[in-house]
Motif scaffolding. Structure first.
Motif, PDB file in Angstrom:
ATOM      1  N   LEU A  14       0.661  -1.066  -0.073  1.00  0.00           N
ATOM      2  CA  LEU A  14       0.268   0.106  -0.033  1.00  0.00           C
ATOM      3  C   LEU A  14       0.805   1.805  -0.078  1.00  0.00           C
ATOM      4  CD1 LEU A  14      -2.764  -1.035   2.463  1.00  0.00           C
ATOM      5  CD2 LEU A  14      -3.432  -0.825   0.297  1.00  0.00           C
ATOM      6  N   LEU A  15       2.738   1.057   0.087  1.00  0.00           N
ATOM      7  CA  LEU A  15       2.531   2.090  -0.165  1.00  0.00           C
ATOM      8  C   LEU A  15       3.068   2.558  -0.994  1.00  0.00           C
ATOM      9  CD1 LEU A  15       5.788   0.529   2.344  1.00  0.00           C
ATOM     10  CD2 LEU A  15       4.033   2.653   3.201  1.00  0.00           C
ATOM     11  N   GLU A  16       3.500   4.603  -1.079  1.00  0.00           N
ATOM     12  CA  GLU A  16       3.644   4.843  -2.353  1.00  0.00           C
ATOM     13  C   GLU A  16       4.907   4.285  -3.048  1.00  0.00           C
ATOM     14  OE1 GLU A  16       4.679   8.643  -1.322  1.00  0.00           O
ATOM     15  OE2 GLU A  16       2.575   8.922  -0.463  1.00  0.00           O
ATOM     16  N   PRO A  17       5.433   4.119  -4.399  1.00  0.00           N
ATOM     17  CA  PRO A  17       6.088   3.720  -5.098  1.00  0.00           C
ATOM     18  C   PRO A  17       7.596   4.043  -4.720  1.00  0.00           C
ATOM     19  CG  PRO A  17       4.738   4.163  -6.243  1.00  0.00           C
ATOM     20  CD  PRO A  17       4.114   4.510  -5.462  1.00  0.00           C
ATOM     21  N   GLU A  18       7.739   5.421  -3.898  1.00  0.00           N
ATOM     22  CA  GLU A  18       9.728   5.841  -3.088  1.00  0.00           C
ATOM     23  C   GLU A  18       8.981   5.259  -2.471  1.00  0.00           C
ATOM     24  OE1 GLU A  18      10.346  10.276  -1.361  1.00  0.00           O
ATOM     25  OE2 GLU A  18       8.409   9.627  -2.475  1.00  0.00           O
ATOM     26  N   TYR A  19       8.690   4.881  -1.185  1.00  0.00           N
ATOM     27  CA  TYR A  19       9.094   4.002  -0.242  1.00  0.00           C
ATOM     28  C   TYR A  19       8.736   2.826  -0.162  1.00  0.00           C
ATOM     29  CZ  TYR A  19       8.769   8.767   2.285  1.00  0.00           C
ATOM     30  OH  TYR A  19       8.613   9.789   2.577  1.00  0.00           O
ATOM     31  N   GLN A  20       8.533   2.347  -1.349  1.00  0.00           N
ATOM     32  CA  GLN A  20       8.350   0.826  -1.712  1.00  0.00           C
ATOM     33  C   GLN A  20      10.176   0.275  -1.501  1.00  0.00           C
ATOM     34  OE1 GLN A  20       5.251  -0.161  -4.707  1.00  0.00           O
ATOM     35  NE2 GLN A  20       4.035  -0.687  -3.304  1.00  0.00           N
ATOM     36  N   LEU A  21      10.476   0.908  -2.727  1.00  0.00           N
ATOM     37  CA  LEU A  21      12.186   1.305  -3.455  1.00  0.00           C
ATOM     38  C   LEU A  21      12.603   1.430  -1.848  1.00  0.00           C
ATOM     39  CD1 LEU A  21      14.424   0.534  -5.351  1.00  0.00           C
ATOM     40  CD2 LEU A  21      13.857   3.627  -5.758  1.00  0.00           C
ATOM     41  N   ALA A  22      12.451   2.200  -1.169  1.00  0.00           N
ATOM     42  CA  ALA A  22      13.202   2.673  -0.473  1.00  0.00           C
ATOM     43  C   ALA A  22      13.052   1.738   1.007  1.00  0.00           C
ATOM     44  CB  ALA A  22      12.695   4.099   0.855  1.00  0.00           C
ATOM     45  N   VAL A  23      12.052   1.026   1.126  1.00  0.00           N
ATOM     46  CA  VAL A  23      12.243  -0.411   1.779  1.00  0.00           C
ATOM     47  C   VAL A  23      13.308  -1.752   1.239  1.00  0.00           C
ATOM     48  CG1 VAL A  23      10.956  -2.495   2.634  1.00  0.00           C
ATOM     49  CG2 VAL A  23       9.838   0.043   3.017  1.00  0.00           C
ATOM     50  N   LEU A  24      12.899  -1.951   0.150  1.00  0.00           N
ATOM     51  CA  LEU A  24      13.279  -2.367  -0.819  1.00  0.00           C
ATOM     52  C   LEU A  24      15.118  -2.219  -0.511  1.00  0.00           C
ATOM     53  CD1 LEU A  24      12.177  -3.092  -4.155  1.00  0.00           C
ATOM     54  CD2 LEU A  24      12.388  -4.934  -2.111  1.00  0.00           C
ATOM     55  N   GLN A  25      15.454  -1.206  -0.440  1.00  0.00           N
ATOM     56  CA  GLN A  25      17.003  -0.740  -0.552  1.00  0.00           C
ATOM     57  C   GLN A  25      17.662  -0.973   1.231  1.00  0.00           C
ATOM     58  OE1 GLN A  25      15.899   3.477  -1.581  1.00  0.00           O
ATOM     59  NE2 GLN A  25      16.676   2.906  -3.058  1.00  0.00           N
ATOM     60  N   VAL A  26      16.837  -0.557   2.141  1.00  0.00           N
ATOM     61  CA  VAL A  26      16.544  -0.865   3.105  1.00  0.00           C
ATOM     62  C   VAL A  26      17.140  -2.386   3.535  1.00  0.00           C
ATOM     63  CG1 VAL A  26      15.487  -0.983   5.857  1.00  0.00           C
ATOM     64  CG2 VAL A  26      15.845   0.644   4.532  1.00  0.00           C
ATOM     65  N   LEU A  27      16.330  -3.515   2.545  1.00  0.00           N
ATOM     66  CA  LEU A  27      16.415  -4.960   3.150  1.00  0.00           C
ATOM     67  C   LEU A  27      17.805  -5.389   2.281  1.00  0.00           C
ATOM     68  CD1 LEU A  27      12.218  -6.138   3.078  1.00  0.00           C
ATOM     69  CD2 LEU A  27      13.758  -5.924   4.380  1.00  0.00           C
ATOM     70  N   ALA A  28      18.199  -5.061   1.673  1.00  0.00           N
ATOM     71  CA  ALA A  28      19.378  -4.768   0.729  1.00  0.00           C
ATOM     72  C   ALA A  28      20.942  -5.069   1.616  1.00  0.00           C
ATOM     73  CB  ALA A  28      19.373  -3.954  -0.445  1.00  0.00           C
ATOM     74  N   LEU A  29      20.361  -3.526   2.527  1.00  0.00           N
ATOM     75  CA  LEU A  29      21.672  -3.214   3.174  1.00  0.00           C
ATOM     76  C   LEU A  29      21.548  -3.754   3.606  1.00  0.00           C
ATOM     77  CD1 LEU A  29      23.660  -1.702   4.787  1.00  0.00           C
ATOM     78  CD2 LEU A  29      21.958  -0.458   5.081  1.00  0.00           C
ATOM     79  N   ASP A  30      20.330  -4.364   5.008  1.00  0.00           N
ATOM     80  CA  ASP A  30      20.252  -5.475   6.321  1.00  0.00           C
ATOM     81  C   ASP A  30      21.128  -6.877   5.542  1.00  0.00           C
ATOM     82  OD1 ASP A  30      19.454  -5.938   8.761  1.00  0.00           O
ATOM     83  OD2 ASP A  30      17.933  -7.527   7.840  1.00  0.00           O
ATOM     84  N   PHE A  31      21.217  -7.678   4.260  1.00  0.00           N
ATOM     85  CA  PHE A  31      21.301  -8.409   3.415  1.00  0.00           C
ATOM     86  C   PHE A  31      23.065  -9.017   3.458  1.00  0.00           C
ATOM     87  CE2 PHE A  31      17.151 -10.031   1.654  1.00  0.00           C
ATOM     88  CZ  PHE A  31      16.403 -10.164   2.507  1.00  0.00           C
ATOM     89  N   ALA A  32      23.400  -7.368   2.525  1.00  0.00           N
ATOM     90  CA  ALA A  32      25.137  -7.232   2.938  1.00  0.00           C
ATOM     91  C   ALA A  32      25.504  -6.761   4.521  1.00  0.00           C
ATOM     92  CB  ALA A  32      24.416  -6.151   1.238  1.00  0.00           C
ATOM     93  N   TYR A  33      24.874  -6.372   4.930  1.00  0.00           N
ATOM     94  CA  TYR A  33      25.747  -5.788   6.242  1.00  0.00           C
ATOM     95  C   TYR A  33      24.804  -6.636   7.035  1.00  0.00           C
ATOM     96  CZ  TYR A  33      28.438  -2.951   3.179  1.00  0.00           C
ATOM     97  OH  TYR A  33      29.558  -2.725   2.701  1.00  0.00           O
ATOM     98  N   PRO A  34      24.658  -7.734   8.333  1.00  0.00           N
ATOM     99  CA  PRO A  34      24.387  -8.476   8.531  1.00  0.00           C
ATOM    100  C   PRO A  34      24.373  -7.527   9.760  1.00  0.00           C
ATOM    101  CG  PRO A  34      24.756 -10.286   7.689  1.00  0.00           C
ATOM    102  CD  PRO A  34      25.377  -9.015   6.723  1.00  0.00           C
ATOM    103  N   GLY A  35      22.996  -7.557  10.699  1.00  0.00           N
ATOM    104  CA  GLY A  35      23.151  -6.015  11.978  1.00  0.00           C
ATOM    105  C   GLY A  35      23.389  -4.625  11.951  1.00  0.00           C
ATOM    106  N   SER A  36      23.687  -4.282  10.781  1.00  0.00           N
ATOM    107  CA  SER A  36      23.597  -3.210  10.548  1.00  0.00           C
ATOM    108  C   SER A  36      22.557  -2.103  11.054  1.00  0.00           C
ATOM    109  CB  SER A  36      24.472  -2.014   8.998  1.00  0.00           C
ATOM    110  OG  SER A  36      23.723  -3.397   8.581  1.00  0.00           O
ATOM    111  N   ILE A  37      21.301  -2.438   9.857  1.00  0.00           N
ATOM    112  CA  ILE A  37      19.997  -1.849  10.877  1.00  0.00           C
ATOM    113  C   ILE A  37      19.903  -2.018  12.588  1.00  0.00           C
ATOM    114  CG2 ILE A  37      17.611  -1.883   9.990  1.00  0.00           C
ATOM    115  CD1 ILE A  37      19.611  -1.135   7.329  1.00  0.00           C
TER     116      ILE A  37
END
Length: 124
Positions: free
Chosen positions: A66-89
């Motif tokens: 239900l999020l606007e596309p800009e926030y959907q993309l931001a969620v994906l970016q945060v998940l990519a960060l979490d996968f690349a650097y576990p624990g950083s979030i």
């Protein structure tokens, strides 16, 4: 390549530097919107809480859709960060512990009011 596909590519090809740069900006954007009067602030707060403790705050994909596309993309970016650097979030979120505790308490009050542990935001 669309932005969403690009971040799945980053995850799959383990390009952590790009994931870190984009994810760091995205988490700040999400935190800012989650703490504001943004129309989807509730959804964003629940996403942040799920990053902090997914066992207690499971992430509902219907909320993210239900999020606007800009926030959907931001969620994906945060998940990519979490996968690349576990624990950083989690480390980033711990720097905002007071805010997280406030959101945790607010959402718990909502859960009690609705009488369920898996409270759902009313559909639009």
């Amino acid at each position: 390549m669309s932005d969403k596909k690009k971040y799945f590519h980053v995850i799959a090809n383990n390009e952590p530097r790009e994931a870190f740069d984009k994810g760091a900006c995205a988490i700040r954007r999400i935190m800012s919107a989650a703490g504001s009067g943004h129309e989807h602030a509730d959804y964003l707060r629940l996403f942040i809480l799920s990053l902090y403790d997914s066992g207690f705050w499971p992430c509902d994909l219907d909320h993210l859709r239900l999020l606007e596309p800009e926030y959907q993309l931001a969620v994906l970016q945060v998940l990519a960060l979490d996968f690349a650097y576990p624990g950083s979030i989690r480390l980033y979120l711990e720097d905002h512990e007071e805010l997280l505790h406030r959101w945790w308490n607010e959402e718990n009050r909502r859960r009690r009011r609705y009488g369920t542990m898996t409270w759902s935001i009313p559909r639009l």
